[in-house]
Each structure stands twice: as C-alpha cells, then as structure tokens.
Write a protein that holds these residues in place. Structure first.
Motif, PDB file in Angstrom:
ATOM      1  N   GLY A 141       0.987  -1.460   0.009  1.00  0.00           N
ATOM      2  CA  GLY A 141       0.152   0.213  -0.493  1.00  0.00           C
ATOM      3  C   GLY A 141       1.394   1.528  -0.170  1.00  0.00           C
ATOM      4  O   GLY A 141      -0.054   2.531   0.182  1.00  0.00           O
ATOM      5  N   GLN A 142       1.926   1.307  -0.432  1.00  0.00           N
ATOM      6  CA  GLN A 142       2.642   2.094  -0.686  1.00  0.00           C
ATOM      7  C   GLN A 142       2.327   3.417  -1.845  1.00  0.00           C
ATOM      8  O   GLN A 142       2.189   2.973  -3.339  1.00  0.00           O
ATOM      9  N   LYS A 143       2.252   4.454  -1.368  1.00  0.00           N
ATOM     10  CA  LYS A 143       2.163   5.673  -2.212  1.00  0.00           C
ATOM     11  C   LYS A 143       3.076   6.827  -2.043  1.00  0.00           C
ATOM     12  O   LYS A 143       3.629   7.254  -0.922  1.00  0.00           O
ATOM     13  N   PHE A 144       3.813   7.406  -3.251  1.00  0.00           N
ATOM     14  CA  PHE A 144       4.864   8.052  -2.692  1.00  0.00           C
ATOM     15  C   PHE A 144       4.265   9.961  -3.605  1.00  0.00           C
ATOM     16  O   PHE A 144       3.707   9.973  -4.732  1.00  0.00           O
ATOM     17  N   SER A 145       4.254  10.258  -2.483  1.00  0.00           N
ATOM     18  CA  SER A 145       3.645  12.144  -3.096  1.00  0.00           C
ATOM     19  C   SER A 145       4.647  13.402  -2.992  1.00  0.00           C
ATOM     20  O   SER A 145       5.431  13.614  -1.246  1.00  0.00           O
ATOM     21  N   THR A 146       4.364  14.250  -2.824  1.00  0.00           N
ATOM     22  CA  THR A 146       4.899  15.743  -2.795  1.00  0.00           C
ATOM     23  C   THR A 146       4.088  16.665  -3.699  1.00  0.00           C
ATOM     24  O   THR A 146       3.520  16.677  -4.130  1.00  0.00           O
ATOM     25  N   SER A 147       4.373  17.873  -2.604  1.00  0.00           N
ATOM     26  CA  SER A 147       3.349  19.084  -3.129  1.00  0.00           C
ATOM     27  C   SER A 147       4.480  20.399  -2.569  1.00  0.00           C
ATOM     28  O   SER A 147       5.310  20.253  -2.278  1.00  0.00           O
ATOM     29  N   GLN A 148       3.729  21.644  -3.105  1.00  0.00           N
ATOM     30  CA  GLN A 148       4.700  22.735  -3.375  1.00  0.00           C
ATOM     31  C   GLN A 148       3.908  24.035  -2.922  1.00  0.00           C
ATOM     32  O   GLN A 148       2.701  23.872  -3.853  1.00  0.00           O
ATOM     33  N   ASN A 149       3.617  24.547  -1.831  1.00  0.00           N
ATOM     34  CA  ASN A 149       2.890  25.434  -2.168  1.00  0.00           C
ATOM     35  C   ASN A 149       3.326  27.625  -2.219  1.00  0.00           C
ATOM     36  O   ASN A 149       3.832  27.377  -1.088  1.00  0.00           O
ATOM     37  N   TRP A 150       3.047  28.441  -2.844  1.00  0.00           N
ATOM     38  CA  TRP A 150       3.595  29.587  -2.605  1.00  0.00           C
ATOM     39  C   TRP A 150       3.078  30.925  -3.236  1.00  0.00           C
ATOM     40  O   TRP A 150       2.215  30.505  -3.951  1.00  0.00           O
ATOM     41  N   GLY A 177       7.310  38.109  -7.770  1.00  0.00           N
ATOM     42  CA  GLY A 177       7.982  37.035  -6.965  1.00  0.00           C
ATOM     43  C   GLY A 177       9.459  37.402  -5.676  1.00  0.00           C
ATOM     44  O   GLY A 177       8.452  37.634  -4.721  1.00  0.00           O
ATOM     45  N   PHE A 178       9.508  38.292  -6.062  1.00  0.00           N
ATOM     46  CA  PHE A 178      10.754  38.965  -6.148  1.00  0.00           C
ATOM     47  C   PHE A 178      11.436  38.231  -4.969  1.00  0.00           C
ATOM     48  O   PHE A 178      12.167  38.980  -3.806  1.00  0.00           O
ATOM     49  N   GLY A 179      11.202  36.876  -4.844  1.00  0.00           N
ATOM     50  CA  GLY A 179      12.325  36.204  -3.649  1.00  0.00           C
ATOM     51  C   GLY A 179      11.123  36.277  -2.326  1.00  0.00           C
ATOM     52  O   GLY A 179      11.396  35.143  -1.431  1.00  0.00           O
ATOM     53  N   ALA A 180       9.873  36.710  -2.465  1.00  0.00           N
ATOM     54  CA  ALA A 180       9.006  36.641  -1.524  1.00  0.00           C
ATOM     55  C   ALA A 180       8.508  34.684  -1.558  1.00  0.00           C
ATOM     56  O   ALA A 180       8.340  34.628  -0.581  1.00  0.00           O
ATOM     57  N   GLY A 181       8.452  34.800  -2.918  1.00  0.00           N
ATOM     58  CA  GLY A 181       7.843  33.038  -2.854  1.00  0.00           C
ATOM     59  C   GLY A 181       8.920  32.916  -4.617  1.00  0.00           C
ATOM     60  O   GLY A 181       9.923  31.473  -4.035  1.00  0.00           O
ATOM     61  N   SER A 182       8.868  32.836  -5.343  1.00  0.00           N
ATOM     62  CA  SER A 182       9.396  31.894  -6.471  1.00  0.00           C
ATOM     63  C   SER A 182      10.379  33.314  -6.097  1.00  0.00           C
ATOM     64  O   SER A 182      10.327  35.362  -5.771  1.00  0.00           O
ATOM     65  N   GLN A 183      11.810  33.143  -6.601  1.00  0.00           N
ATOM     66  CA  GLN A 183      12.872  34.340  -7.658  1.00  0.00           C
ATOM     67  C   GLN A 183      12.304  35.375  -8.142  1.00  0.00           C
ATOM     68  O   GLN A 183      12.626  36.493  -7.530  1.00  0.00           O
ATOM     69  N   LEU A 184      11.308  34.758  -9.010  1.00  0.00           N
ATOM     70  CA  LEU A 184      10.700  35.932 -10.048  1.00  0.00           C
ATOM     71  C   LEU A 184       9.829  35.224 -11.255  1.00  0.00           C
ATOM     72  O   LEU A 184      10.250  33.878 -11.723  1.00  0.00           O
ATOM     73  N   GLU A 185       8.932  35.463 -11.259  1.00  0.00           N
ATOM     74  CA  GLU A 185       8.072  35.050 -12.159  1.00  0.00           C
ATOM     75  C   GLU A 185       7.444  36.349 -13.179  1.00  0.00           C
ATOM     76  O   GLU A 185       6.982  37.301 -12.625  1.00  0.00           O
ATOM     77  N   TRP A 186       6.919  35.977 -14.294  1.00  0.00           N
ATOM     78  CA  TRP A 186       6.400  37.520 -15.569  1.00  0.00           C
ATOM     79  C   TRP A 186       5.520  37.206 -16.102  1.00  0.00           C
ATOM     80  O   TRP A 186       5.545  35.932 -16.750  1.00  0.00           O
ATOM     81  N   GLN A 187       4.381  37.409 -16.668  1.00  0.00           N
ATOM     82  CA  GLN A 187       3.513  37.594 -18.116  1.00  0.00           C
ATOM     83  C   GLN A 187       3.739  38.077 -18.780  1.00  0.00           C
ATOM     84  O   GLN A 187       3.536  39.740 -18.310  1.00  0.00           O
ATOM     85  N   VAL A 188       3.193  37.987 -19.811  1.00  0.00           N
ATOM     86  CA  VAL A 188       2.802  39.022 -20.936  1.00  0.00           C
ATOM     87  C   VAL A 188       1.563  38.238 -21.813  1.00  0.00           C
ATOM     88  O   VAL A 188       1.727  36.914 -22.175  1.00  0.00           O
ATOM     89  N   ALA A 189       0.535  38.833 -22.200  1.00  0.00           N
ATOM     90  CA  ALA A 189      -0.382  38.679 -22.968  1.00  0.00           C
ATOM     91  C   ALA A 189      -1.035  39.589 -24.803  1.00  0.00           C
ATOM     92  O   ALA A 189      -1.102  40.820 -23.745  1.00  0.00           O
ATOM     93  N   GLY A 190      -1.239  39.416 -25.460  1.00  0.00           N
ATOM     94  CA  GLY A 190      -2.736  40.223 -26.204  1.00  0.00           C
ATOM     95  C   GLY A 190      -3.036  39.069 -27.008  1.00  0.00           C
ATOM     96  O   GLY A 190      -3.092  38.006 -26.963  1.00  0.00           O
ATOM     97  N   LEU A 191      -4.213  39.983 -26.747  1.00  0.00           N
ATOM     98  CA  LEU A 191      -5.033  39.780 -27.011  1.00  0.00           C
ATOM     99  C   LEU A 191      -5.996  40.223 -28.762  1.00  0.00           C
ATOM    100  O   LEU A 191      -6.284  40.861 -27.837  1.00  0.00           O
ATOM    101  N   LEU A 192      -6.754  39.457 -29.076  1.00  0.00           N
ATOM    102  CA  LEU A 192      -8.012  40.721 -30.326  1.00  0.00           C
ATOM    103  C   LEU A 192      -9.558  39.374 -29.670  1.00  0.00           C
ATOM    104  O   LEU A 192      -9.716  39.040 -29.994  1.00  0.00           O
ATOM    105  N   GLY A 193     -10.139  40.928 -29.599  1.00  0.00           N
ATOM    106  CA  GLY A 193     -11.642  40.465 -29.127  1.00  0.00           C
ATOM    107  C   GLY A 193     -12.252  41.291 -30.264  1.00  0.00           C
ATOM    108  O   GLY A 193     -12.180  42.429 -30.469  1.00  0.00           O
TER     109      GLY A 193
END
Length: 271
Positions: A176-185, A212-228
């Motif tokens: 009945g072995q099960k290996f699991s892990t999780s991360q939250n930030w 992020g800035f080191g508070a959670g991740s070292q850095l995260e960023w995103q950019v997106a463009g949409l046409l509606g």
C-alpha cells in the motif's frame, strides 16, 4: 476522464452566437461614435457595478527545468503531450468594475495522469501510476489610470497562489505504498493593461505582470496579447497568445519553467 469540457463550452457558445442574426444595440452605437472621435477627451466613466466572466482554453506547452533533492531534469512538453494525459482542466477569468476601480481574478486548474507498464518479472507485470496537479489563482485589484476614447490604461497589484502536487504508486502494491509531494507558494504581483478599440466591434488588449521578488518564487512574469471581436452586446470572442515564466526554488525543489501557447476564450458581460 474529462478532457474537453472547457473547449466544448467555448466552441458551443461561439456556434450559438454565430448562428444568431446580428442586431443593433445602444452599445454598438456608442462604440461607433467613440471610434469616430479624433480627439483624446475622456468618455464618461460607467456608473454602477459591471461584471464579466471569461472561460478560456490556454493551449500551453511547458519547457524548462524541474528538480528534487538536488537532481534536475529538463522538461519539454507540447500542448499535444499535455492534452493526451489530461483528466481535468478548468480555466477562467473574472472582472468586476465600479467606475475606475477594478477587481480581477484569474484561475487555472489542471490534473494530469499517466500509466506506464514495465516488463514482467518475478512479481509479475508492474504498472506505475503517476498524477500531477497544477493550480494557480491570481486575485488583483486595479485602477484605471487613463480613460480615453482611443485607449485605456489600467494598473493593478495582487498576488498569484501556486500549488503543485504529484503522486506515484505501483500496481500490484501489496504494501500500500504511495509516494507524493507538493509545493505551495504565493507571489506578490504588479502589472498593467492597455486596451485599444480598433473598430466598433474589434478591440486589442495587451497585459502583463511581474512578481515573486524572492517572497515566493525568485521571479515570475507574464505577457499576453488578445484580439476581441464583439458578436453581441454581452458576448465577445477572444483569441491571442500568452507567455508565463516562473522560477521557484525551495530547499532541494526547483521549478524553473516557461509556459506559452495560444489562448481562446469567450467574455460574457452580465451588466
């Protein structure tokens, strides 16, 4: 397994809307008049509360490096690889506006699984069952800095919560072995959005954030463009491209990846 719920909902709403005969509305007339303006005067700020929800499908691949216990591995998976192992996918954004104040939320939840069989040995045939879960929630509060007939500029701040979970078990599994892990930030964010009407029914939107800035991740960023494209007073089809990069490290865990791909959605305005 639920593989195509979101895509079916989006395509069904598109089919329904395209089948309807377009009708003129007060909003169409207002947009026509705004598009015809050549000055930069501010249009009237809408009164009351205005709410919109946008279910979407982000056809993203993922590329980068993940590591556990100081051991790193490269990850390169296209959208086809992800969809073939998808159990559940929910993606949606909401926006609540009161005059110049904006309340935005973006949510993405996906669950993946894969079964892999190994050659028969002394204990018989063994099957490895792996499951991966990725959940992101990004509530933000914003303010409309510039509101002109030719463009709007919004600034916002908030945070993005991340949950990554994985599990592995073998069958047969007499112990009945099960290996699991999780991360939250949680990553603090700042960002901006630019909206430009190109015609009475066509609108271009570009937005991005960094955090992020080191508070959670070292850095995260995103950019997106949409046409509606506005089909009806309350319905707008959206298509574009989104890129999200995150670099998170904690102890011996590393999650340094980029996700990018086409984005399709429908915006439904309730007021």
């Amino acid at each position: 397994m639920i593989r195509t719920i979101l895509l079916f909902a989006i395509l069904s709403s598109w089919t329904f809307l395209l089948a309807q005969e377009p009708q003129a509305s007060a909003l169409d007339e207002t947009q026509t008049q705004s598009a015809a303006r050549t000055d930069n005067s501010s249009p009237p700020t809408p009164d009351g509360w205005h709410f919109a929800v946008s279910p979407y499908l982000w056809m993203s691949g993922i590329h980068g490096t993940v590591g556990v216990g100081g051991r790193d591995a490269s990850v390169h998976a296209g959208f086809g690889d992800i969809i073939s192992n998808l159990n559940l996918g929910l993606m949606a954004a909401t926006e609540l506006q009161h005059k110049r104040v904006l309340l935005l939320t973006d949510m993405m939840w996906i669950k993946l699984s894969e079964d892999k069989g190994f050659p028969e040995n002394q204990v018989g045939e063994i099957t490895a069952k792996s499951k991966v879960q990725n959940f992101m929630l990004g509530p933000e509060v914003g303010y409309r800095l510039v509101e002109r007939s030719l463009f709007n500029v919004d600034a916002f701040t908030g945070f993005r919560y991340w949950h990554l979970g994985s599990s592995l078990e073998f069958e047969p599994n007499p112990l009945g072995q099960k290996f699991s892990t999780s991360q939250n930030w949680v990553d603090p964010l700042v960002g901006a959005r630019l909206q430009m009407p190109l015609s009475p029914k066509l609108r271009f939107t570009v937005f991005g954030d960094v955090g992020g800035f080191g508070a959670g991740s070292q850095l995260e960023w995103q950019v997106a463009g949409l046409l509606g494209y506005q089909l009806k007073k309350r319905f707008t089809l959206q298509a574009g491209y989104r890129y999200l990069d995150v670099n998170y490290r904690s102890g011996g865990f590393k999650y340094d990846v980029a996700m990018s791909g086409l984005l399709l959605g429908t915006t439904i305005r309730f007021k």
